[in-house]
Design a protein around this motif. Structure first.
Motif, mmCIF file in Angstrom:
data_model
loop_
_atom_site.group_PDB
_atom_site.id
_atom_site.type_symbol
_atom_site.label_atom_id
_atom_site.label_comp_id
_atom_site.label_asym_id
_atom_site.label_seq_id
_atom_site.Cartn_x
_atom_site.Cartn_y
_atom_site.Cartn_z
ATOM 1 N N ARG A 93 0.786 -1.243 0.054
ATOM 2 C CA ARG A 93 0.168 -0.003 -0.020
ATOM 3 C C ARG A 93 0.868 0.963 0.040
ATOM 4 N N LYS A 94 1.768 1.248 1.010
ATOM 5 C CA LYS A 94 2.874 2.499 0.911
ATOM 6 C C LYS A 94 3.629 2.750 -0.231
ATOM 7 N N LYS A 95 3.877 1.522 -0.975
ATOM 8 C CA LYS A 95 4.572 1.356 -2.147
ATOM 9 C C LYS A 95 3.723 2.279 -3.296
ATOM 10 N N HIS A 96 2.559 1.730 -3.129
ATOM 11 C CA HIS A 96 1.706 2.651 -4.283
ATOM 12 C C HIS A 96 1.371 3.854 -3.881
ATOM 13 N N ILE A 97 1.448 4.531 -2.734
ATOM 14 C CA ILE A 97 1.248 5.822 -2.530
ATOM 15 C C ILE A 97 2.641 6.554 -2.925
ATOM 16 N N MET A 98 3.865 5.858 -2.816
ATOM 17 C CA MET A 98 4.840 6.230 -3.070
ATOM 18 C C MET A 98 5.275 6.542 -4.700
ATOM 19 N N TYR A 99 4.618 5.490 -5.413
ATOM 20 C CA TYR A 99 4.750 5.618 -6.905
ATOM 21 C C TYR A 99 3.961 6.645 -7.484
ATOM 22 N N PHE A 100 2.823 7.008 -6.669
ATOM 23 C CA PHE A 100 2.008 8.059 -7.024
ATOM 24 C C PHE A 100 2.699 9.339 -6.843
ATOM 25 N N LEU A 101 3.326 9.590 -5.550
ATOM 26 C CA LEU A 101 3.806 10.898 -5.306
ATOM 27 C C LEU A 101 5.199 11.026 -6.357
ATOM 28 N N ASN A 102 5.607 10.023 -6.768
ATOM 29 C CA ASN A 102 6.767 10.024 -7.484
ATOM 30 C C ASN A 102 6.396 10.299 -9.098
#
Lengths: 267, 476
Positions: A93-102
């Protein structure tokens, strides 16, 4: 008939694409101030470009562009690689948030990035100049490095890092001796991408270069064009850049066909 | 080979992922030089246990000691254990030699010693002359040999193997099994081996640890596990078997499939419900129907290479799986005999569902987070109760919406004339229902669960302070 049409179409397309570059290249070998006047073959513009013609300001702009590009590429590669490894090891879940922020900085128009960095530097009363341009370039290059390193990490056997630890490597040794060599191709392409993005950039540089007289190639040409007419030395410069890029492309293509050839032999 | 010198001692080890208990109070001793196999279906916790030993994940509770010293506080790179991974995890940027020398180079072992040891270990895994090869150009079997060599060169005290042969084809797997066994014999290193393949476990191991649902089900030699499974899960997981409901009449006398049999088990008590396991090869089948213990009709007969596999419907309506060297025509009436020593009697884990709940009002009770209608007027509202529901009093429905509860079909056990299902209602809080049914369901089917009010029998929980004798005997 159909074939003829298709061929005509492709040739028209190629001419439209390459004519401007060819014209500039041709007219870089003449001395005329105005593009289009042929006053006989000469390499004076080339020698003038490198001997510091135009008060040396063009040469300085080239130097700035290259040094900023190199620093930004190296720093963003280091930051981006570390970030990619960190993001890769997050929970899904955190990974997807970070992808999005990236993704946001990459999709954000350059002009917005430029203005927001400008406001940031002004707010904290940072004197704008070389350093702020470098910081700005690292900022917008890093997400691209993350993006190009991530696929290599995903391809990696999930147990590779553990295998290194298992064989006695400390976490740092495992990173240095196993993970980095594994993701190196991704890091290299990320660095090349960052370098070209940095050299190419105009909007962000314009907002962060301050008023101390710092110019990169893009801002120099822009300023020059606004003063009226382009400096003739830009013709040999454009030609050199074009030829360099062409050579690089040829080398990259040759290399990739060569490795593919090896690959097919193996299997 | 194996002695009583304990090398690894695991005590009360537990581990949860996101509130789901994957290891639940594991206790295990591994002797020096032993070949121990952790065997179980996927998700049983065997790989988690191995990864805790290797140090890749931390446990929540419990201790692990190696040679009497605590192991859990040691980082993975200082543990004298090495791992062989399922997908090899070789380093693709290094050639075979450098992969194998990786551990020794980190320890700064002199070049010529590394050279000598790499050659020796390559010879052992029959991979000499492959030093210079790129690891990605090797076949799966060759890569696994390199991975084994890379682990063994560090002379670990214990070698951990995580399904090392699972990615190989059958023929290669058989060959590698023999080689692994041979390596283990020569080196005398303790092997801890994880697999879900029961045949592999039986072939390789000195000791098998059967795991399910994060718990150890049984520890024993391959022969023990095969011949004397402790519960229906182990019996079903290891080899083919007929698992049947029975009643222990007295010592050495058991009733199942409608007949009384002599057996060799004692100490269960009288008229106690039990599970009975009969291996298919232990049922004697003959055309003569006189003087046999029971009779039946052959339903199907399939040639399996060495033997024939037959399904026989007994006259009392139970289906039995039988293996014999002779074929019996489908439709023929046959006599059947089971020897006392071939009857394995096991305690039942439970004889009905026992669920803790709370009374809502005189007509409702809350079980597993859901309100059920039932007669609760003997109990104060909000008091704790224990509900008992018989296995065959639970209806499973195709349409999830029709049930009071929704669950997923887990473990399926065929009991000769009906199926015994484990229905998972809520994995996190370990709410399971056990259901007897004649309907055929598949694993992972989602079902609606319906229980009629008159089939829920309430009692006071055993541990309640004012616990009157409500007739709730202990459920094993």
């Amino acid at each position: 008939m159909k074939k003829l049409l298709a061929q005509t179409y492709i040739w028209i397309l190629l001419v439209l694409l390459y004519a401007p570059i060819v014209i500039i290249a041709v007219f870089s070998f003449t001395e005329a101030k105005v593009l289009g006047n042929w006053t006989g073959f000469s390499t004076k513009l080339y020698s003038s470009l490198f001997s510091g013609g135009v008060n040396g300001s063009l040469l300085r702009a080239i130097e700035n562009t290259l040094s900023i590009g190199i620093i930004a590429a190296v720093c963003s590669t280091i930051l981006g690689t570390i970030a990619a490894i960190g993001i890769f090891n997050l929970t899904s879940r955190k990974k997807h948030i970070m992808y999005f922020l990236n993704d946001i900085p990459m999709l954000n128009p350059d002009i917005i990035t430029g203005i927001s960095l400008f406001i940031l530097f002004v707010t904290f009363s940072v004197t704008q100049g070389y350093i702020t341009v470098v910081i700005a370039h690292i900022t917008f290059c890093t997400p691209y490095v993350v993006l190009s390193v991530m696929p290599r990490l995903k391809q990696m056997n999930p147990n590779t890092y553990e295998a290194a630890l298992d064989l006695g490597a400390t976490p740092f040794q495992a990173l240095w001796k196993v993970i980095i060599p594994e993701i190196r191709p991704g890091m290299v392409s990320g660095m090349l991408l960052a370098f070209t993005l940095s050299i190419d950039d105009f909007a962000v540089t314009l907002f962060t270069k301050g008023n101390q007289g710092l110019e990169t190639l893009s801002t120099y040409i822009y300023a020059d064009a606004r003063k009226g007419g382009l400096t003739p030395e830009l013709r040999p410069l454009s030609t050199i850049i074009f030829v360099t890029v062409l050579l690089l492309l040829i080398i990259i293509n040759l290399r990739s066909t060569k490795t593919q050839g090896q690959g097919s032999k193996k299997h | 080979m194996a002695n009583n010198d304990v090398i690894i001692k695991i005590e009360h080890l537990s581990k949860s992922f996101d509130d789901k208990k994957v290891l639940n109070d594991i206790n295990l001793e591994v002797r020096r030089g032993e070949f121990v196999t952790l065997l179980g279906p996927s998700g049983c916790g065997k790989t988690t246990l191995l990864r805790i030993l290797a140090g890749f994940i931390a446990s929540d509770e419990g201790t692990v000691s190696l040679d009497g010293k605590d192991l859990l506080g040691v980082p993975p790179y200082r543990r004298p254990l090495n791992t062989v991974f399922q997908r090899y995890a070789l380093f693709p940027h290094l050639d075979v030699y450098d992969n194998i020398a990786f551990g020794l180079k980190l320890q700064n072992v002199p070049e010529d010693e590394i050279d000598e040891r790499v050659r020796k270990v390559l010879k052992m895994v029959v991979m000499s002359d492959y030093e210079e090869r790129d690891v990605e150009s090797l076949s799966g079997g060759q890569q696994q040999r390199v991975a084994i060599a890379r682990a063994l060169i560090n002379q670990p005290k214990v070698l951990l193997l995580d399904e090392p042969l699972a990615a190989l084809d059958l023929k290669m797997r058989k060959d590698m099994q023999i080689e692994l066994k041979e390596m283990h014999r020569k080196l005398g290193i303790t092997f801890i081996y994880v697999t879900h393949d029961q045949e592999e476990a039986l072939t390789l191991s000195d000791t098998i640890v059967v795991m399910n649902g994060g718990k150890i089900q049984q520890i024993g030699t391959p022969a023990d596990i095969y011949n004397e499974p402790v519960n229906s899960f182990v019996a079903d997981f290891i080899g083919e078997s007929n698992i049947l409901n029975g009643t222990m009449l007295s010592d050495r006398r058991v009733n199942f499939i409608g007949h009384d049999f002599d057996c060799v088990d004692e100490g269960f008590g009288e008229n106690v419900p039990v599970d009975v396991v009969i291996r298919p090869e232990d049922i004697y089948i003959m055309n003569n129907t006189e003087k046999t213990q029971f009779t039946g009709t052959v339903n199907s007969c399939t040639f399996k290479g060495v033997h024939y596999e037959m399904f026989v419907d007994t006259d009392e309506g139970f289906e039995m799986q039988i293996q014999d060297y002779n074929a019996f025509e489908p439709g023929s009436h046959v006599g059947l005999i089971i020897k006392p020593s071939d009857i394995q009697v096991m305690h039942k884990e439970r004889t009905c569902n026992t669920i803790k709940g709370r009374v809502i009002d005189a007509g409702h009770v809350e079980l597993m987070g859901t309100s059920f209608e039932c007669d609760a007027h003997d109990f104060e509202p909000d008091s704790e109760v224990e509900a008992r529901i018989d296995f065959d009093k639970i209806d499973l429905l195709d349409d999830k919406e029709d049930g009071t509860l929704t669950g997923e079909v887990g473990f399926i056990l065929y009991k000769g004339d009906h199926y015994h299902l484990t229905i998972c209602i809520d994995e996190k809080s370990a709410n399971y229902l056990y259901v007897d049914t004649n309907d055929v369901w598949d694993k992972c089917d989602m079902v609606g669960v319906r229980i009629l009010p008159e089939d829920i029998h309430l009692g006071r929980p055993k541990a309640a302070p004012l616990g009157k004798a409500e007739g709730l005997e202990a459920i094993p």
